[in-house]
Design an enzyme around this catalytic site. Structure first.
Site, PDB file in Angstrom:
ATOM      1  N   GLY A 185      45.307  36.162  31.796  1.00 13.51           N
ATOM      2  CA  GLY A 185      45.943  37.323  32.434  1.00 13.51           C
ATOM      3  C   GLY A 185      46.084  37.248  33.940  1.00 13.51           C
ATOM      4  O   GLY A 185      46.968  37.886  34.516  1.00 13.51           O
ATOM      5  N   ASP A 242      38.041  46.656  33.036  1.00  9.85           N
ATOM      6  CA  ASP A 242      38.054  47.733  32.037  1.00  9.85           C
ATOM      7  C   ASP A 242      36.615  48.089  31.666  1.00  9.85           C
ATOM      8  O   ASP A 242      35.996  48.943  32.295  1.00  9.85           O
ATOM      9  CB  ASP A 242      38.882  47.269  30.837  1.00  9.85           C
ATOM     10  CG  ASP A 242      39.003  48.325  29.761  1.00  9.85           C
ATOM     11  OD1 ASP A 242      38.624  49.483  30.014  1.00  9.85           O
ATOM     12  OD2 ASP A 242      39.488  48.010  28.661  1.00  9.85           O
ATOM     13  N   ASP A 262      48.906  41.063  28.911  1.00 13.05           N
ATOM     14  CA  ASP A 262      49.603  40.929  27.631  1.00 13.05           C
ATOM     15  C   ASP A 262      49.173  41.980  26.625  1.00 13.05           C
ATOM     16  O   ASP A 262      48.113  42.594  26.734  1.00 13.05           O
ATOM     17  CB  ASP A 262      49.289  39.560  27.010  1.00 13.05           C
ATOM     18  CG  ASP A 262      47.860  39.494  26.469  1.00 13.05           C
ATOM     19  OD1 ASP A 262      46.924  39.762  27.244  1.00 13.05           O
ATOM     20  OD2 ASP A 262      47.686  39.210  25.267  1.00 13.05           O
ATOM     21  N   PHE A 288      46.521  51.407  28.132  1.00 14.97           N
ATOM     22  CA  PHE A 288      46.718  49.972  27.927  1.00 14.97           C
ATOM     23  C   PHE A 288      48.008  49.554  28.620  1.00 14.97           C
ATOM     24  O   PHE A 288      49.082  50.070  28.318  1.00 14.97           O
ATOM     25  CB  PHE A 288      46.762  49.628  26.443  1.00 14.97           C
ATOM     26  CG  PHE A 288      46.619  48.158  26.214  1.00 14.97           C
ATOM     27  CD1 PHE A 288      45.368  47.561  26.236  1.00 14.97           C
ATOM     28  CD2 PHE A 288      47.730  47.359  26.008  1.00 14.97           C
ATOM     29  CE1 PHE A 288      45.228  46.188  26.060  1.00 14.97           C
ATOM     30  CE2 PHE A 288      47.602  45.989  25.825  1.00 14.97           C
ATOM     31  CZ  PHE A 288      46.348  45.409  25.854  1.00 14.97           C
ATOM     32  N   VAL A 289      47.909  48.610  29.560  1.00 14.21           N
ATOM     33  CA  VAL A 289      49.076  48.225  30.359  1.00 14.21           C
ATOM     34  C   VAL A 289      49.453  46.766  30.106  1.00 14.21           C
ATOM     35  O   VAL A 289      48.626  45.955  29.690  1.00 14.21           O
ATOM     36  CB  VAL A 289      48.816  48.438  31.871  1.00 14.21           C
ATOM     37  CG1 VAL A 289      48.697  49.910  32.193  1.00 14.21           C
ATOM     38  CG2 VAL A 289      47.567  47.688  32.341  1.00 14.21           C
ATOM     39  N   ASP A 296      42.730  39.977  36.223  1.00 15.47           N
ATOM     40  CA  ASP A 296      43.864  40.892  36.236  1.00 15.47           C
ATOM     41  C   ASP A 296      43.410  42.347  36.229  1.00 15.47           C
ATOM     42  O   ASP A 296      43.896  43.169  36.991  1.00 15.47           O
ATOM     43  CB  ASP A 296      44.808  40.612  35.046  1.00 15.47           C
ATOM     44  CG  ASP A 296      44.093  40.538  33.703  1.00 15.47           C
ATOM     45  OD1 ASP A 296      42.847  40.719  33.652  1.00 15.47           O
ATOM     46  OD2 ASP A 296      44.769  40.285  32.687  1.00 15.47           O
TER      47      ASP A 296
HETATM   48  P1  IMP Z   1      36.682  44.027  30.411  1.00 18.81           P
HETATM   49  O1  IMP Z   1      35.851  42.804  30.110  1.00 18.81           O
HETATM   50  O2  IMP Z   1      36.566  45.085  29.351  1.00 18.81           O
HETATM   51  O3  IMP Z   1      36.469  44.562  31.806  1.00 18.81           O
HETATM   52  O4  IMP Z   1      38.185  43.626  30.260  1.00 18.81           O
HETATM   53  C1  IMP Z   1      38.753  42.707  31.052  1.00 18.81           C
HETATM   54  C2  IMP Z   1      39.795  41.917  30.298  1.00 18.81           C
HETATM   55  O5  IMP Z   1      40.375  42.640  29.193  1.00 18.81           O
HETATM   56  C3  IMP Z   1      40.923  41.613  31.235  1.00 18.81           C
HETATM   57  O6  IMP Z   1      40.744  40.332  31.803  1.00 18.81           O
HETATM   58  C4  IMP Z   1      42.148  41.657  30.355  1.00 18.81           C
HETATM   59  O7  IMP Z   1      42.416  40.364  29.862  1.00 18.81           O
HETATM   60  C5  IMP Z   1      41.789  42.539  29.201  1.00 18.81           C
HETATM   61  N1  IMP Z   1      42.355  43.911  29.353  1.00 18.81           N
HETATM   62  C6  IMP Z   1      41.682  45.029  29.647  1.00 18.81           C
HETATM   63  N2  IMP Z   1      42.507  46.106  29.711  1.00 18.81           N
HETATM   64  C7  IMP Z   1      43.736  45.637  29.463  1.00 18.81           C
HETATM   65  C8  IMP Z   1      45.039  46.269  29.405  1.00 18.81           C
HETATM   66  O8  IMP Z   1      45.231  47.473  29.616  1.00 18.81           O
HETATM   67  N3  IMP Z   1      46.087  45.449  29.126  1.00 18.81           N
HETATM   68  C9  IMP Z   1      45.947  44.113  28.897  1.00 18.81           C
HETATM   69  N4  IMP Z   1      44.757  43.489  28.951  1.00 18.81           N
HETATM   70  C10 IMP Z   1      43.655  44.242  29.224  1.00 18.81           C
HETATM   71 MG    MG Z   2      41.593  38.679  30.829  1.00 20.78          MG
END
Ligand code: IMP
Ligand code: MG
Length: 193
Positions: free
Chosen positions: A50, A109, A165, A158-159, A106
């Protein structure tokens, strides 16, 4: 493809402007870390896939000697739109000892990706370790996760686009947007990372 986008959240011009500012913020932050040191080298650790478009634009705003050590972390397999827990795919880069390192992702979350990577990289005793994300969702978990540089705080949706992606698609959209619910149902699964 653009017909699948419900609405644009951040247009390309705002992304470009903010990345120029982020480049300055990071350069200033690194300048204070590098003060008094002969070294002017920084190792970026971008999270595939991403962050590739963000990375390409961001590195051209940095005046340092930059090395790139890619890492793959999987957290949203296939058609899922909520984190399934983060796992490193393959090996994380080695030889970060005594290096100024910057994780580039990217979007922040649940924070699982950044927490995992920070813990793994810390074990190598880098000289400094910081993180930069283009987007951060306005959730308690994301806000609680340490991250030195954030491009935009966005609603908890979700973006897609600009590298992000859904089920492997839409990374090539130049703007960041929200998908139509219909497009999520219709997506054909391909090998996710
Ligand atoms: P985390 O580990 O939950 O903080 O998520 C991080 C990873 O989840 C990012 O590197 C993205 O690849 C993916 N991700 C989280 N939210 C989104 C979204 O809204 N759209 C697309 N990919 C996301
Ligand atoms: Mg990612």
């Amino acid at each position: 493809m653009t017909g699948d986008v419900d609405r644009i959240l951040i247009p390309r011009e705002r992304i470009a402007d903010r990345i120029r500012e982020l480049g300055e913020e990071i350069s200033n932050g690194l300048a204070s870390l590098l003060k008094g040191e002969e070294e002017n080298e920084v190792v970026l650790v971008p999270v595939l896939t991403g962050s590739v478009i963000f990375l390409a634009d961001l590195i051209r705003q940095l005046p340092h000697k930059v090395r790139i050590h890619m890492v793959t972390v999987s957290s949203y397999p296939g058609r899922s739109t909520t984190s399934q827990g983060a796992g490193i795919v393959g090996r994380i880069p080695e030889d970060l000892r005594d290096k100024h390192t910057l994780i580039v992702d990217d979007i922040l979350d649940s924070g699982a990706t950044l927490r995992l990577l920070r813990a793994e990289i810390e074990r190598q005793s880098p000289r400094s370790l910081q993180a930069c994300v283009l987007l951060r969702k306005k959730t308690d978990a994301a806000m609680r996760t340490p991250c030195e540089y954030v491009g935009f705080d966005i609603p908890n949706e979700f973006v897609i686009g600009y590298g992000l992606d859904y089920d492997g698609l839409y990374r090539n959209l130049p703007d960041i947007g929200v998908l139509k619910p219909q497009a999520m149902r219709d997506a054909v699964p391909i090998n996710p990372t």
